[in-house]
Design a protein around this motif. Structure first.
Motif, PDB file in Angstrom:
ATOM      1  N   PRO A  93      34.586  38.788  37.455  1.00  0.00           N
ATOM      2  CA  PRO A  93      35.842  38.317  36.867  1.00  0.00           C
ATOM      3  C   PRO A  93      37.048  38.989  37.517  1.00  0.00           C
ATOM      4  O   PRO A  93      36.953  40.138  37.961  1.00  0.00           O
ATOM      5  CB  PRO A  93      35.735  38.739  35.394  1.00  0.00           C
ATOM      6  N   ARG A  94      38.169  38.293  37.569  1.00  0.00           N
ATOM      7  CA  ARG A  94      39.349  38.845  38.249  1.00  0.00           C
ATOM      8  C   ARG A  94      39.844  40.114  37.568  1.00  0.00           C
ATOM      9  O   ARG A  94      40.400  40.988  38.230  1.00  0.00           O
ATOM     10  CB  ARG A  94      40.462  37.814  38.338  1.00  0.00           C
ATOM     11  N   GLU A  95      39.621  40.243  36.252  1.00  0.00           N
ATOM     12  CA  GLU A  95      40.044  41.461  35.560  1.00  0.00           C
ATOM     13  C   GLU A  95      39.288  42.667  36.109  1.00  0.00           C
ATOM     14  O   GLU A  95      39.801  43.772  36.139  1.00  0.00           O
ATOM     15  CB  GLU A  95      39.795  41.329  34.050  1.00  0.00           C
ATOM     16  N   ILE A  96      38.067  42.436  36.575  1.00  0.00           N
ATOM     17  CA  ILE A  96      37.270  43.513  37.168  1.00  0.00           C
ATOM     18  C   ILE A  96      37.639  43.680  38.640  1.00  0.00           C
ATOM     19  O   ILE A  96      37.748  44.801  39.153  1.00  0.00           O
ATOM     20  CB  ILE A  96      35.771  43.230  36.981  1.00  0.00           C
ATOM     21  N   PHE A  97      37.895  42.572  39.315  1.00  0.00           N
ATOM     22  CA  PHE A  97      38.232  42.600  40.742  1.00  0.00           C
ATOM     23  C   PHE A  97      39.357  43.599  41.009  1.00  0.00           C
ATOM     24  O   PHE A  97      39.251  44.470  41.875  1.00  0.00           O
ATOM     25  CB  PHE A  97      38.644  41.202  41.192  1.00  0.00           C
ATOM     26  N   THR A  98      40.441  43.506  40.275  1.00  0.00           N
ATOM     27  CA  THR A  98      41.600  44.367  40.556  1.00  0.00           C
ATOM     28  C   THR A  98      41.358  45.827  40.194  1.00  0.00           C
ATOM     29  O   THR A  98      42.065  46.703  40.682  1.00  0.00           O
ATOM     30  CB  THR A  98      42.856  43.858  39.810  1.00  0.00           C
ATOM     31  N   THR A  99      40.303  46.100  39.388  1.00  0.00           N
ATOM     32  CA  THR A  99      40.052  47.514  39.057  1.00  0.00           C
ATOM     33  C   THR A  99      39.632  48.308  40.293  1.00  0.00           C
ATOM     34  O   THR A  99      39.741  49.531  40.298  1.00  0.00           O
ATOM     35  CB  THR A  99      38.935  47.694  38.000  1.00  0.00           C
TER      36      THR A  99
END
Ligand code: HEM
Length: 168
Positions: A93-99
Motif C-alpha cells: 500500500p502507498r501508506e507503507i511505500f512512503t515509510t
C-alpha cells in the motif's frame, strides 16, 4: 549560473548522506533491519530476493531519487509516483511505500549519532513532508469507484465471472 536546488535545505540532506557514506560502507542491512522491525509483514514480500540484490538495488535507486528530488528534480517526482503504483501491484500500500523514506532518515540519524544536527533533523522532516505531499497527489489505483463497481457487475452478468460470453 546553475539552477537553485528544488529543495531549499538540499545541502543538509546531502551533507548527512555523505557522512552516512563515510561511516557506513553498506547501509542496506541496517535499513532493512529497521524496516522489518517496524513492518515485519513486509519481509515476506521480498521472497524472490535470495541474495539481497533486489533490496540493495531498491535502496540505491531510492538514494538516487532522494538526491534528484532535492536537487534538479528531473525525474524523482515522476519516479516516486510510478514506483508507488508499481508497488501497489506488489500489494504494497502507498501508506507503507512512503515509510521507506522515513526508515532511511531514521537509519541515517542512528549512524550519525551525535553528528545528527538539528539542521539535519529539520531538513529531513521537511523533505519527508514534501515527498508525502507528492505521493498524496498521485491518483489512486487501488480504490474501486462505485461507478466501476456497477460496470463490473453488468460485465459479470453479461459474461459471467470467468469472462466467457453467455452467447457463445
Ligand atoms: C516500505 C516500503 C517498500 C516496500 C515494502 C517495497 C517492496 C519492494 C519489493 C517487495 C520489491 C521486489 C519485488 C520483486 O520481487 O521483484 C521492490 C522492488 C523495488 N522497489 Fe520497493 N518497496 C518499498 C519502497 C520503495 C521506494 C520508496 C522506492 C523508490 C522510490 C522503491 C523502489 C523499488 C525499485 C526500483 C525496485 C526494483 C529493484 C530491482 O530492480 O531489483 N521501493 N520493492
Amino acid at each position: 549560473m546553475s539552477k537553485a536546488p528544488a529543495f531549499p535545505r538540499a545541502e543538509q540532506i546531502e551533507a548527512s548522506l555523505e557522512l552516512l557514506a563515510e561511516r557506513c560502507e553498506d547501509p542496506t542491512p541496517l535499513v532493512y533491519a529497521r524496516l522489518f522491525e517496524r513492518l515485519p509483514e513486509m519481509r515476506a514480500y521480498f521472497w524472490r530476493d535470495s541474495n539481497d540484490a533486489i533490496k540493495g538495488e531498491m535502496l540505491a535507486r531510492t538514494f538516487a531519487a532522494i538526491l534528484d528530488f532535492i536537487g534538479e528534480r528531473r525525474y524523482a517526482g515522476h519516479m516516486i509516483g510510478t514506483e508507488m503504483v508499481t508497488h501497489e501491484g506488489y500489494d504494497v500500500p502507498r501508506e507503507i511505500f512512503t515509510t521507506f523514506f522515513k526508515v532511511i532518515a531514521e537509519t541515517t540519524e542512528v549512524v550519525l549519532g551525535s553528528d545528527w544536527s538539528s539542521d539535519f533533523a529539520t531538513a529531513w522532516r521537511e523533505m519527508l513532508a514534501e515527498i508525502d505531499r507528492y505521493a498524496a497527489a498521485v491518483p489512486r489505483t487501488d480504490v474501486v469507484s462505485p461507478a466501476f463497481d456497477s460496470i463490473k457487475a453488468q460485465m459479470q452478468e453479461r459474461y459471467g465471472a470467468g469472462g466467457q460470453s453467455a452467447t457463445t
